[in-house]
Design an enzyme around this catalytic site. Sequence first.
Site, PDB file in Angstrom:
ATOM      1  N   HIS A  34      -7.482  -5.435  -0.867  1.00  0.00           N
ATOM      2  CA  HIS A  34      -6.282  -4.598  -0.757  1.00  0.00           C
ATOM      3  C   HIS A  34      -5.160  -5.292   0.000  1.00  0.00           C
ATOM      4  O   HIS A  34      -4.055  -4.785   0.056  1.00  0.00           O
ATOM      5  CB  HIS A  34      -6.662  -3.285  -0.065  1.00  0.00           C
ATOM      6  N   ASP A  63      -9.432  -4.177  -6.138  1.00  0.00           N
ATOM      7  CA  ASP A  63      -8.867  -3.402  -5.025  1.00  0.00           C
ATOM      8  C   ASP A  63      -9.395  -1.982  -5.134  1.00  0.00           C
ATOM      9  O   ASP A  63      -9.031  -1.249  -6.050  1.00  0.00           O
ATOM     10  CB  ASP A  63      -7.335  -3.433  -5.105  1.00  0.00           C
ATOM     11  N   SER A 108       0.834  -1.195   0.000  1.00  0.00           N
ATOM     12  CA  SER A 108       0.000   0.000   0.000  1.00  0.00           C
ATOM     13  C   SER A 108       0.877   1.256   0.000  1.00  0.00           C
ATOM     14  O   SER A 108       1.782   1.375  -0.824  1.00  0.00           O
ATOM     15  CB  SER A 108      -0.921  -0.071   1.216  1.00  0.00           C
TER      16      SER A 108
END
Lengths: 262, 390
Positions: free
Chosen positions: A244, A216, A94
């Site tokens: 995610h 996602d 991320s």
Amino acid sequence: MPITHRNNVTVNGLGGTAMMFAHGFGCDRNMWRFIEPHFRNDFRTVLFDHVGAGMSDLKAYDTEKYSSLDGYAADIVEIGQELGIEKAVFVGHSVSAMIGALASIRAPGMFNKLVMIGPSPRYIDDGEYSGGFSAAQIEELLTSLDDNHMGWSAAMAPAIMGNPDRPELGEELTNSFCRTDPEIAKQFARVTFMSDNRADLSKVEAQTLILQCSNDIIAAEHVGEYVHNAIPGSQIRHLQASGHCPNLSAPEEVILAMRDFV
Amino acid sequence: MSEGKHAEDLEDLFEHAPCGYLSMRPDGRIAKVNTTLCDWLGKSPEAIVGKRLRDLLNVAGSIFYETHFAPMLRMQGFFQEVALDMVRADGGLVPVLANAAERRDGSGDLLFTRLTVFKATERRQYERDLVEARAAEREARRQLEDIVSSLQAGMAEQVAIVMEEKRNSELKEQFVAVLGHDLRNPLAAIDAGASKMLRDQAWTDSTPVILRLMKNSVSRMSALIDNVLDLARSRLGGGIVLNLVDRPLQPTLELVIAEIQTAHPSRVISTRFEIARPVRLDHDRIAQLLSNLLGNAVTHGAQDKEIRVECTVDSAGNLALSVANAGDPIPQEMIPLLFQPFHRGQVRSNAYGLGLGLYIASEIAHAHGGRIDVESEQSETRFIFHLPAQ
């Protein structure tokens, strides 16, 4: 204060090359529990918490320093220097994918390879660029962080802080997993979702693998493609895993893709 | 089902329980949803089954769910009391609190994730109010702290000002008293001398002595008045006005030394002059400066030791005029106070005035663009007037 204490650094593994794992917004280094052990035979694995997350030293949290991703990138470079890391692999989930990119630009030679899991250089739409969110939606997110504030403030600190040798999934962590000081979480959210690192991508010299999940919402496929196109010589691999956090939901697939790359 | 419809019907419990039920397959898609939740959201089961949980949430909630609660669920197998906003068919929000638990088979593979949601409009509003109240309280506290600390600072400042004013006014009263006293003494001396001469009715052997004493008294009164006027001038604005001229400096200095020597015939005053070039100065003021420094040396220096006056002007035009005397050194902490008119702790009367001399001398030095330095050691105390080349 030692950097290793500040960032709750742990080193494992038998390999010569280092592999550093960086968690994203919303969690801590426990994120890697299904991934990191699989690389201990071939790598020297490095786990850490960003300052403000997990078991990091909350006293080291400096509003000024951590008002941009650069502050977090500087920490990674410091950890790398402390551990004498060279030509290593950086695995960032991320927002830490971008933090890793910044660190690799800051310290050439420290990371030869970057694995970016669900990267996004900018979350907010900007003209032609589609980040996936409008400015208003991100603002709503930042405001709504308060909604889970009630539980956060009371339960969190004693459970985590009181037990330095926390068993990986101990009873005392119930419902407090991946929690931290709400004010810090809010600021990290702001820094993350307001960030714009599109201009930095072309400066990345490390060999880069992008792991793109399906479905996602936080880092959509076209965002992954954008990163792929912007980083010279990068590879992109589309995972079956949806959501995610493939490192939690589909660790086998992530491990396989990483092995092919490293 | 022998008890018929009186028995709890599990299917009915699921559909019409006072909470919403929702089950997700391992891929995150919704497999089953109960009527209660459908009713709350104003949606049919068909519109919900096959979707993902985040499709039922607002954007902020879905980000939060993906970054926080999905990982928590995967890591610990459940979560509890998570605040979420679900989106109704008409776009409105249903604030809920949600609990979730994973259901795994014997080999640990995920079968379902089950979610129960409780409508919590009032509670969520109350919690938000609490959060806002807490934020408001924190802000109010911060403001209060600011106010208190600025009040404290302001009070300390006011107290300091009042104390300073009080001290100054006390010093001024002392000053006036000392001035009156100091003027009265030489005046009494002149009066006594004049009376004596009137009584004598003629020039006698003692007449020159009496006249010299009377003249000394006049000089002393004149110096006192000059200093007081200068104090008033420098304090009331404008500062000291200079009348700068190019004229040899040495005669001016020698005249001052002769005057002091005359008034204090027993004191030894040595001189050294090395004046390479003329300097542009107000000679009357420089005379006053030297007179004040010399007066100071006469008063405070050891009576049996010489006073040394030195004046050098180098070829570049840098002037140094110093007066040195032997005697007790000046305590280091006193030095910064020497040149202040009202800050010497008390106004002292002494043989040469009101303690204003050094203040006036330093004002004269500043007016010229120079300064007065003090070096005070066991062997000697030296005041030096430095005037850099203009």
